[in-house]
Design a protein around this motif. Structure first.
Motif, PDB file in Angstrom:
ATOM      1  N   LYS A  87      34.840  33.546  29.071  1.00  0.00           N
ATOM      2  CA  LYS A  87      35.050  32.185  28.577  1.00  0.00           C
ATOM      3  C   LYS A  87      36.326  32.089  27.746  1.00  0.00           C
ATOM      4  N   LYS A  88      36.611  33.114  26.955  1.00  0.00           N
ATOM      5  CA  LYS A  88      37.842  33.123  26.171  1.00  0.00           C
ATOM      6  C   LYS A  88      39.062  33.251  27.075  1.00  0.00           C
ATOM      7  N   CYS A  89      38.942  34.021  28.160  1.00  0.00           N
ATOM      8  CA  CYS A  89      40.051  34.142  29.115  1.00  0.00           C
ATOM      9  C   CYS A  89      40.370  32.795  29.752  1.00  0.00           C
ATOM     10  N   ILE A  90      39.339  32.045  30.090  1.00  0.00           N
ATOM     11  CA  ILE A  90      39.536  30.713  30.676  1.00  0.00           C
ATOM     12  C   ILE A  90      40.125  29.756  29.644  1.00  0.00           C
ATOM     13  N   PHE A  91      39.580  29.765  28.434  1.00  0.00           N
ATOM     14  CA  PHE A  91      40.028  28.849  27.392  1.00  0.00           C
ATOM     15  C   PHE A  91      41.497  29.089  27.022  1.00  0.00           C
ATOM     16  N   HIS A  92      41.892  30.365  26.912  1.00  0.00           N
ATOM     17  CA  HIS A  92      43.261  30.700  26.520  1.00  0.00           C
ATOM     18  C   HIS A  92      44.191  30.855  27.723  1.00  0.00           C
ATOM     19  N   LYS A  93      43.667  30.567  28.917  1.00  0.00           N
ATOM     20  CA  LYS A  93      44.445  30.602  30.160  1.00  0.00           C
ATOM     21  C   LYS A  93      45.118  31.956  30.378  1.00  0.00           C
ATOM     22  N   LEU A  94      44.335  33.024  30.181  1.00  0.00           N
ATOM     23  CA  LEU A  94      44.829  34.369  30.442  1.00  0.00           C
ATOM     24  C   LEU A  94      44.845  34.618  31.944  1.00  0.00           C
ATOM     25  N   ASP A  95      45.672  35.572  32.390  1.00  0.00           N
ATOM     26  CA  ASP A  95      45.801  35.821  33.825  1.00  0.00           C
ATOM     27  C   ASP A  95      44.861  36.916  34.329  1.00  0.00           C
ATOM     28  N   TRP A  96      43.780  37.190  33.628  1.00  0.00           N
ATOM     29  CA  TRP A  96      42.804  38.196  34.041  1.00  0.00           C
ATOM     30  C   TRP A  96      41.412  37.784  33.572  1.00  0.00           C
ATOM     31  N   PHE A  97      40.411  38.400  34.157  1.00  0.00           N
ATOM     32  CA  PHE A  97      39.025  38.211  33.731  1.00  0.00           C
ATOM     33  C   PHE A  97      38.215  39.412  34.212  1.00  0.00           C
ATOM     34  N   ILE A  98      36.949  39.454  33.841  1.00  0.00           N
ATOM     35  CA  ILE A  98      36.068  40.549  34.244  1.00  0.00           C
ATOM     36  C   ILE A  98      35.202  40.049  35.391  1.00  0.00           C
ATOM     37  N   ASP A  99      35.284  40.746  36.504  1.00  0.00           N
ATOM     38  CA  ASP A  99      34.487  40.408  37.673  1.00  0.00           C
ATOM     39  C   ASP A  99      33.387  41.456  37.824  1.00  0.00           C
ATOM     40  N   GLY A 100      32.377  41.162  38.605  1.00  0.00           N
ATOM     41  CA  GLY A 100      31.287  42.101  38.772  1.00  0.00           C
ATOM     42  C   GLY A 100      30.556  41.927  40.075  1.00  0.00           C
ATOM     43  N   LYS A 101      29.754  42.942  40.395  1.00  0.00           N
ATOM     44  CA  LYS A 101      28.962  42.908  41.614  1.00  0.00           C
ATOM     45  C   LYS A 101      27.685  43.703  41.362  1.00  0.00           C
ATOM     46  N   GLY A 102      26.608  43.232  41.922  1.00  0.00           N
ATOM     47  CA  GLY A 102      25.336  43.929  41.786  1.00  0.00           C
ATOM     48  C   GLY A 102      24.292  43.046  41.140  1.00  0.00           C
ATOM     49  N   LEU A 103      23.079  43.564  41.092  1.00  0.00           N
ATOM     50  CA  LEU A 103      21.961  42.801  40.565  1.00  0.00           C
ATOM     51  C   LEU A 103      21.459  43.417  39.271  1.00  0.00           C
ATOM     52  N   GLY A 104      20.922  42.587  38.438  1.00  0.00           N
ATOM     53  CA  GLY A 104      20.297  43.057  37.208  1.00  0.00           C
ATOM     54  C   GLY A 104      21.299  43.381  36.119  1.00  0.00           C
ATOM     55  N   ARG A 105      20.801  43.482  34.903  1.00  0.00           N
ATOM     56  CA  ARG A 105      21.662  43.752  33.766  1.00  0.00           C
ATOM     57  C   ARG A 105      22.226  45.169  33.800  1.00  0.00           C
ATOM     58  N   GLN A 106      21.419  46.145  34.180  1.00  0.00           N
ATOM     59  CA  GLN A 106      21.887  47.520  34.132  1.00  0.00           C
ATOM     60  C   GLN A 106      22.426  48.017  35.469  1.00  0.00           C
ATOM     61  N   GLY A 107      22.175  47.308  36.534  1.00  0.00           N
ATOM     62  CA  GLY A 107      22.673  47.726  37.833  1.00  0.00           C
ATOM     63  C   GLY A 107      23.999  47.093  38.197  1.00  0.00           C
ATOM     64  N   ARG A 108      24.449  46.142  37.414  1.00  0.00           N
ATOM     65  CA  ARG A 108      25.693  45.434  37.688  1.00  0.00           C
ATOM     66  C   ARG A 108      26.899  46.311  37.352  1.00  0.00           C
ATOM     67  N   VAL A 109      27.899  46.295  38.229  1.00  0.00           N
ATOM     68  CA  VAL A 109      29.148  47.017  38.011  1.00  0.00           C
ATOM     69  C   VAL A 109      30.230  45.977  37.751  1.00  0.00           C
ATOM     70  N   VAL A 110      31.035  46.201  36.714  1.00  0.00           N
ATOM     71  CA  VAL A 110      32.077  45.236  36.331  1.00  0.00           C
ATOM     72  C   VAL A 110      33.439  45.919  36.292  1.00  0.00           C
ATOM     73  N   TRP A 111      34.498  45.104  36.421  1.00  0.00           N
ATOM     74  CA  TRP A 111      35.870  45.596  36.379  1.00  0.00           C
ATOM     75  C   TRP A 111      36.805  44.451  36.040  1.00  0.00           C
ATOM     76  N   LEU A 112      38.008  44.791  35.586  1.00  0.00           N
ATOM     77  CA  LEU A 112      39.036  43.780  35.289  1.00  0.00           C
ATOM     78  C   LEU A 112      39.735  43.386  36.581  1.00  0.00           C
ATOM     79  N   ILE A 113      40.080  42.106  36.692  1.00  0.00           N
ATOM     80  CA  ILE A 113      40.768  41.612  37.868  1.00  0.00           C
ATOM     81  C   ILE A 113      41.819  40.599  37.439  1.00  0.00           C
ATOM     82  N   LYS A 114      42.957  40.620  38.124  1.00  0.00           N
ATOM     83  CA  LYS A 114      44.010  39.642  37.859  1.00  0.00           C
ATOM     84  C   LYS A 114      43.639  38.309  38.471  1.00  0.00           C
ATOM     85  N   ASN A 115      43.895  37.233  37.750  1.00  0.00           N
ATOM     86  CA  ASN A 115      43.610  35.885  38.215  1.00  0.00           C
ATOM     87  C   ASN A 115      44.914  35.267  38.702  1.00  0.00           C
ATOM     88  N   TYR A 116      45.041  35.047  39.970  1.00  0.00           N
ATOM     89  CA  TYR A 116      46.280  34.495  40.503  1.00  0.00           C
ATOM     90  C   TYR A 116      46.170  33.043  40.663  1.00  0.00           C
TER      91      TYR A 116
END
Length: 79
Positions: free
Chosen positions: A50-79
Motif C-alpha cells: 500500500k505504501k508503494c502504491i501511495f508513494h508511486k514506487l516502481d516496485w512491489f512485493i508479489d506472491g504465489k501460493g495458498l495460505g499464510r505459511q505456504g505463500r512465497v513472496v518476492w520483489l518485482i519491478k512495476n512497469y
C-alpha cells in the motif's frame, strides 16, 4: 517511509523468493513471537504494498501460493 518491522522484512526478502513462514522465523528469532507470526508478516507485506502504491514506487512485493505459511513472496519491478 517504512517502519522498522517493514524494513526488516525487506532486508530478509532481498532479491530472492522466500516463503512467509521463513520470513516469520527469521524476523522473530530473537524476539517474542506473536500468536500468529505468519499473519503478522502477511499483514505487514500488505502495508508495504500500500505504501508503494501511495508513494508511486516502481516496485512491489508479489506472491504465489495458498495460505499464510505456504505463500512465497518476492520483489518485482512495476512497469
Amino acid at each position: 517511509m517504512f517502519s522498522p518491522m517493514e524494513t526488516k522484512i525487506l532486508k530478509i526478502l532481498g532479491k530472492k523468493k522466500v516463503s512467509i513462514k521463513i520470513i516469520a522465523e527469521e524476523l522473530f528469532k530473537d524476539e517474542k513471537k506473536p500468536i500468529n507470526p505468519g499473519n503478522t508478516v502477511a499483514t505487514t507485506i500488505s502495508r508495504i504494498n500500500k505504501k508503494c502504491i501511495f508513494h508511486k514506487l516502481d516496485w512491489f512485493i508479489d506472491g504465489k501460493g495458498l495460505g499464510r505459511q505456504g505463500r512465497v513472496v518476492w520483489l518485482i519491478k512495476n512497469y
